[in-house]
Design an enzyme around this catalytic site. Sequence first.
Site, PDB file in Angstrom:
ATOM      1  N   HIS A  74      47.454 -39.302  37.596  1.00  0.00           N
ATOM      2  CA  HIS A  74      47.594 -39.343  36.136  1.00  0.00           C
ATOM      3  C   HIS A  74      47.070 -38.076  35.469  1.00  0.00           C
ATOM      4  CE1 HIS A  74      43.402 -41.130  36.272  1.00  0.00           C
ATOM      5  NE2 HIS A  74      43.270 -40.267  35.289  1.00  0.00           N
ATOM      6  N   ASP A 124      47.660 -43.856  42.479  1.00  0.00           N
ATOM      7  CA  ASP A 124      47.163 -42.795  41.590  1.00  0.00           C
ATOM      8  C   ASP A 124      46.497 -41.685  42.409  1.00  0.00           C
ATOM      9  OD1 ASP A 124      46.452 -41.399  39.336  1.00  0.00           O
ATOM     10  OD2 ASP A 124      44.819 -42.750  38.746  1.00  0.00           O
ATOM     11  N   GLN A 193      35.421 -41.776  30.051  1.00  0.00           N
ATOM     12  CA  GLN A 193      36.431 -40.777  29.713  1.00  0.00           C
ATOM     13  C   GLN A 193      35.938 -39.384  30.076  1.00  0.00           C
ATOM     14  OE1 GLN A 193      35.559 -43.229  27.523  1.00  0.00           O
ATOM     15  NE2 GLN A 193      37.362 -44.433  27.951  1.00  0.00           N
ATOM     16  N   GLY A 194      36.589 -38.735  31.071  1.00  0.00           N
ATOM     17  CA  GLY A 194      36.211 -37.384  31.472  1.00  0.00           C
ATOM     18  C   GLY A 194      36.030 -37.202  32.957  1.00  0.00           C
ATOM     19  N   ASP A 195      35.842 -38.283  33.732  1.00  0.00           N
ATOM     20  CA  ASP A 195      35.606 -38.165  35.173  1.00  0.00           C
ATOM     21  C   ASP A 195      36.873 -38.302  36.007  1.00  0.00           C
ATOM     22  OD1 ASP A 195      32.820 -37.969  34.877  1.00  0.00           O
ATOM     23  OD2 ASP A 195      32.660 -40.125  34.679  1.00  0.00           O
ATOM     24  N   SER A 196      38.016 -38.541  35.387  1.00  0.00           N
ATOM     25  CA  SER A 196      39.249 -38.786  36.128  1.00  0.00           C
ATOM     26  C   SER A 196      39.468 -37.763  37.226  1.00  0.00           C
ATOM     27  CB  SER A 196      40.447 -38.751  35.175  1.00  0.00           C
ATOM     28  OG  SER A 196      40.518 -39.927  34.429  1.00  0.00           O
TER      29      SER A 196
END
Length: 249
Positions: A74, A124, A193-196
């Site tokens: 993603h 993913d 939000q931010g570690d993907s």
Amino acid sequence: MHLYFWVIGFFCVFETGSANVIELPRNKFANVSVVGGTPAAPGEFPNLVVMRYNGKLRCGATLIGSSHVLTAAHCVYGFSAAQTKALSVMTNTLDLNGGANAITRSVRKIVIHERYNPNSQNNDVAVLVLNSPIQNVKLVSLPKGNRGSISQVLLKADVEILPNAVCINQYGSSEFIGANMLCAAAPGKDTCQGDSGGAIFVDGIQVGITSWGYGCAELDYAGVYTRVSTYVPWIQTAVAQNPAPATSG
């Protein structure tokens, strides 16, 4: 069990712009900033990678070969060839702004799992091929078979990998696919939000890729990760079929 992340800021699912990046269902976030983490020591994780798009922080990743990086699909879904040229990766540093020892490379090609589903986040996983190799950095080992504040340094947090039955109870069997995903949690600790695209390690082996979840460090919802062991054959094939570019001299 140990969970380590490269924290890079807000995940770009909220930057729809020209990159044609998917938006996840409401409240279903690609996890992006470690909640309850502590700073990593210098040199502790040189093979964790920060990915940038047009110079802006985008996602995390790991160095699995001198010219290959593992991340979440993603993070790079929908990128054109021109947009791929605007991607770069940086490793061998704890500072998101780089530093004297930071190593930066541009991205030559994106290989996304052919069965990746942007709605369910199933499969993913993606491999990035770099334009030139990164030398003298230890590679990551793969298996054999509420929004936190954004950190400017690499954080780590200890969490527990939960049984599939617990994850299914939290998310439902239609969303949590145990064969391809795992979930992990601990009180007050999570990705956000931010570690993907970052990693979850057990005994020094990467077992998960930070993928998605509901909220951050929510009591009723663990973070969800791509189960790396399921995809080792696919990763090996992606690397073999997309070798590093030949170097002259």
